[in-house]
Design a protein around this motif. Structure first.
Motif, PDB file in Angstrom:
ATOM      1  N   ASN A   1      -7.618   1.391  -2.379  1.00 10.99           N
ATOM      2  CA  ASN A   1      -7.769   0.138  -1.630  1.00 10.99           C
ATOM      3  C   ASN A   1      -7.783  -1.056  -2.575  1.00 10.99           C
ATOM      4  OD1 ASN A   1      -8.176  -1.555   0.593  1.00 10.99           O
ATOM      5  ND2 ASN A   1     -10.403  -1.393   0.442  1.00 10.99           N
TER       6      ASN A   1
ATOM      7  N   SER B   1      -4.091  -1.490  -3.810  1.00  7.32           N
ATOM      8  CA  SER B   1      -3.200  -1.992  -2.765  1.00  7.32           C
ATOM      9  C   SER B   1      -3.563  -3.416  -2.351  1.00  7.32           C
ATOM     10  CB  SER B   1      -3.224  -1.057  -1.555  1.00  7.32           C
ATOM     11  OG  SER B   1      -4.530  -0.956  -1.015  1.00  7.32           O
ATOM     12  N   SER B   2      -4.870  -3.722  -2.283  1.00  4.45           N
ATOM     13  CA  SER B   2      -5.307  -5.074  -1.907  1.00  4.45           C
ATOM     14  C   SER B   2      -4.854  -6.104  -2.934  1.00  4.45           C
ATOM     15  CB  SER B   2      -6.829  -5.118  -1.760  1.00  4.45           C
ATOM     16  OG  SER B   2      -7.264  -4.281  -0.714  1.00  4.45           O
TER      17      SER B   2
ATOM     18  N   ILE C   1      -1.489  -5.653   0.108  1.00  3.56           N
ATOM     19  CA  ILE C   1      -1.441  -4.736   1.253  1.00  3.56           C
ATOM     20  C   ILE C   1      -2.667  -4.983   2.135  1.00  3.56           C
ATOM     21  CG2 ILE C   1      -1.352  -2.324   1.974  1.00  3.56           C
ATOM     22  CD1 ILE C   1       1.093  -3.196   0.393  1.00  3.56           C
TER      23      ILE C   1
ATOM     24  N   GLU D   1      -5.703  -4.429   5.030  1.00  2.32           N
ATOM     25  CA  GLU D   1      -6.625  -3.307   5.233  1.00  2.32           C
ATOM     26  C   GLU D   1      -6.072  -2.261   6.197  1.00  2.32           C
ATOM     27  OE1 GLU D   1      -9.549  -2.474   3.975  1.00  2.32           O
ATOM     28  OE2 GLU D   1      -9.771  -4.174   2.624  1.00  2.32           O
TER      29      GLU D   1
ATOM     30  N   TYR E   1      -3.387  -0.291   4.554  1.00  4.53           N
ATOM     31  CA  TYR E   1      -3.958   0.573   3.517  1.00  4.53           C
ATOM     32  C   TYR E   1      -4.364   1.914   4.106  1.00  4.53           C
ATOM     33  CZ  TYR E   1      -8.552   2.409   2.136  1.00  4.53           C
ATOM     34  OH  TYR E   1      -9.629   3.224   1.928  1.00  4.53           O
TER      35      TYR E   1
ATOM     36  N   TYR F   1      -1.172   3.924   5.057  1.00  8.46           N
ATOM     37  CA  TYR F   1      -0.468   4.481   3.901  1.00  8.46           C
ATOM     38  C   TYR F   1      -1.228   5.666   3.312  1.00  8.46           C
ATOM     39  CZ  TYR F   1       2.469   0.297   3.996  1.00  8.46           C
ATOM     40  OH  TYR F   1       3.344  -0.702   4.376  1.00  8.46           O
ATOM     41  N   TRP F   2      -2.556   5.544   3.249  1.00  7.22           N
ATOM     42  CA  TRP F   2      -3.373   6.658   2.742  1.00  7.22           C
ATOM     43  C   TRP F   2      -3.256   7.868   3.668  1.00  7.22           C
ATOM     44  CZ3 TRP F   2      -5.388   7.726  -1.762  1.00  7.22           C
ATOM     45  CH2 TRP F   2      -6.352   8.732  -1.876  1.00  7.22           C
TER      46      TRP F   2
ATOM     47  N   TRP G   1       0.857   0.673  -6.383  1.00  7.91           N
ATOM     48  CA  TRP G   1       0.226   1.482  -5.333  1.00  7.91           C
ATOM     49  C   TRP G   1       1.081   2.674  -4.905  1.00  7.91           C
ATOM     50  CZ3 TRP G   1       2.424   2.179  -0.505  1.00  7.91           C
ATOM     51  CH2 TRP G   1       3.453   1.302  -0.142  1.00  7.91           C
TER      52      TRP G   1
ATOM     53  N   SER H   1     -12.155   0.833   5.986  1.00  9.76           N
ATOM     54  CA  SER H   1     -11.327  -0.002   6.866  1.00  9.76           C
ATOM     55  C   SER H   1     -12.166  -0.724   7.917  1.00  9.76           C
ATOM     56  CB  SER H   1     -10.258   0.853   7.559  1.00  9.76           C
ATOM     57  OG  SER H   1     -10.838   1.722   8.512  1.00  9.76           O
TER      58      SER H   1
END
Length: 409
Positions: free
Chosen positions: A35, A38-39, A43, A45, A48, A51-52, A104, A260
């Protein structure tokens, strides 16, 4: 432990201590680390979490395809130890390199590789159960594997947590702290792999063939046909597919889900540490109960409990609710996993354990793929994480329905 288990059983249990460090890291620190990466690269929340979820789904889908093939190959004389050691070492090496990628997508690709190797090692590990113990001890040994795995994995996790949470106090950067955490967990995994790899002896096996690769696919096709004809095995795999969906999805997605929702990350990590601590005595309790109660009955209790957990998670939006959820998961997580593993080991042919545990893993990983994909897809579609969790609760009801049919045979 030394009094009740023989040396071979202890070495088998010890691997659970090693590999559990990886899955605890994946369930706690890793989503938060991803996170942050990506942040920093823009990207949002909600994306994120999606994608995870997709990365987890890809790894489980790959294992669902590779598992039965490699599991069937592992049943040949002298093969199981080799493929087990190779998958464990490759997974640990990938884990040790998690700190390297800065982009990421590169990080997710490395994560997928590590998760595939970890999951493949468990197929061979689970299938070793028929070689290292007797049928009357399987429930007990399997439960102790999960129990010691839960409590043992807390040691590298706590050491990692010190570096990750106190990196500024220690005068190091966050990237340096994460590198230390990844390497510690990788060494822990390797260290607890070697005793089993060095001393394991394959008691049940298939004689080697002139064309092992071709014969592997022929035997796999035959096993798929046989599994459909063996009603108890087939119905169990069907039930397992549905009820283990929620179990694996909750394990894989708990921290990502809480993050999240905007919950405090330190609180999430500590809550999931509590899950491991609670799971230790809870798993040992199920080991004791399995001597007095039918394993099928205990599995049903776990399925119902997990359904209640999933329903509760739908409305989760407060830190204390996540803590309550963590304790509840700890009470039943080890029981449902351990008893499912030993229950299946009892109803399959011993000399084809690799093949059948490959199918077992298809159902487990296939379900996990479905669960994580549903959460990611529904979250991205609606923008509400809670709606994705709602679909998971239904899977437990379907699993309970089919498992009731299994216990009547």
């Amino acid at each position: 432990m030394k009094i009740k288990l023989n040396r071979q059983e202890i070495r088998w249990v010890v691997y659970d201590i090693g590999n559990s460090a990886f899955i605890l890291l994946v369930s706690t620190i890793l989503p938060i680390y991803f996170n942050s990466i990506s942040s920093a690269q823009g990207i949002p929340e909600s994306s994120y979490l999606s994608y995870w979820s997709y990365a987890t789904s890809i790894s489980t889908l790959a294992v669902a395809i590779l598992g039965p093939i490699l599991g069937t190959l592992a049943d040949y004389q002298g093969k199981k130890k080799k493929v087990f050691l190779l998958s464990a070492l490759c997974g640990a090496l990938a884990l040790a390199c998690f700190w390297v990628p800065s982009y990421w997508l590169s990080f997710l690709i490395l994560f997928i590789v590590a998760k595939i190797c970890y999951s493949l090692s468990l197929i061979f590990y689970d299938s070793m159960l028929v070689d290292i113990t007797t049928e009357d001890r399987m429930d007990n040994v399997s439960s102790k594997g999960y129990a010691w795995g839960y409590i043992g994995s807390c040691i590298p996790f706590l050491i990692s947590l010190v570096f990750v949470l106190l990196y500024e106090t220690l005068g190091i950067s966050l990237s340096m702290a994460m590198m230390i955490a990844f390497v510690i967990n990788a060494l822990w995994w390797i260290g607890f792999t070697l005793p089993l790899a060095f001393h394991y002896k394959q008691k049940y096996y298939i004689e080697p063939k002139a064309h092992p690769v071709k014969d592997t696919f022929v035997r796999l096709y035959k096993t798929l046909k046989d599994a459909r004809q063996q009603k108890k095995v087939f119905l169990f795999l069907l039930a397992f597919f549905f009820f283990i969906d929620g179990v694996y999805t909750i394990i894989d997605m708990a921290t990502a889900y809480g993050t999240s929702l905007g919950l405090d990350t330190t609180g999430l990590l500590l809550a999931l540490l509590v899950t491991q601590i609670v799971a230790f005595p809870a798993s040992l309790t199920f080991a004791i109960l399995s001597k007095k109660q039918d394993a099928g009955k205990l599995i049903k209790i776990c399925i119902v409990a997990y359904f209640c957990i999933a329903v509760f998670a739908i409305q989760l939006d407060k830190q204390w609710e996540f803590w309550l959820l963590a304790v509840a998961v700890g009470c039943f997580q080890g029981g449902i996993q351990a008893l499912s593993r030993s229950y299946f080991a009892k109803i399959i042919p011993e000399n084809a354990s690799g093949e059948y545990f490959g199918l077992f893993d298809i159902c487990g990983k296939g379900a996990s793929f479905l669960g994580t994909f549903l959460i990611g897809f529904v979250t991205q579609l609606t923008g509400h994480q809670n709606l994705g969790v709602a679909a998971i609760s239904i899977m437990f009801l379907i699993g309970l329905y089919f498992f009731n049919k299994v216990t009547r045979l």
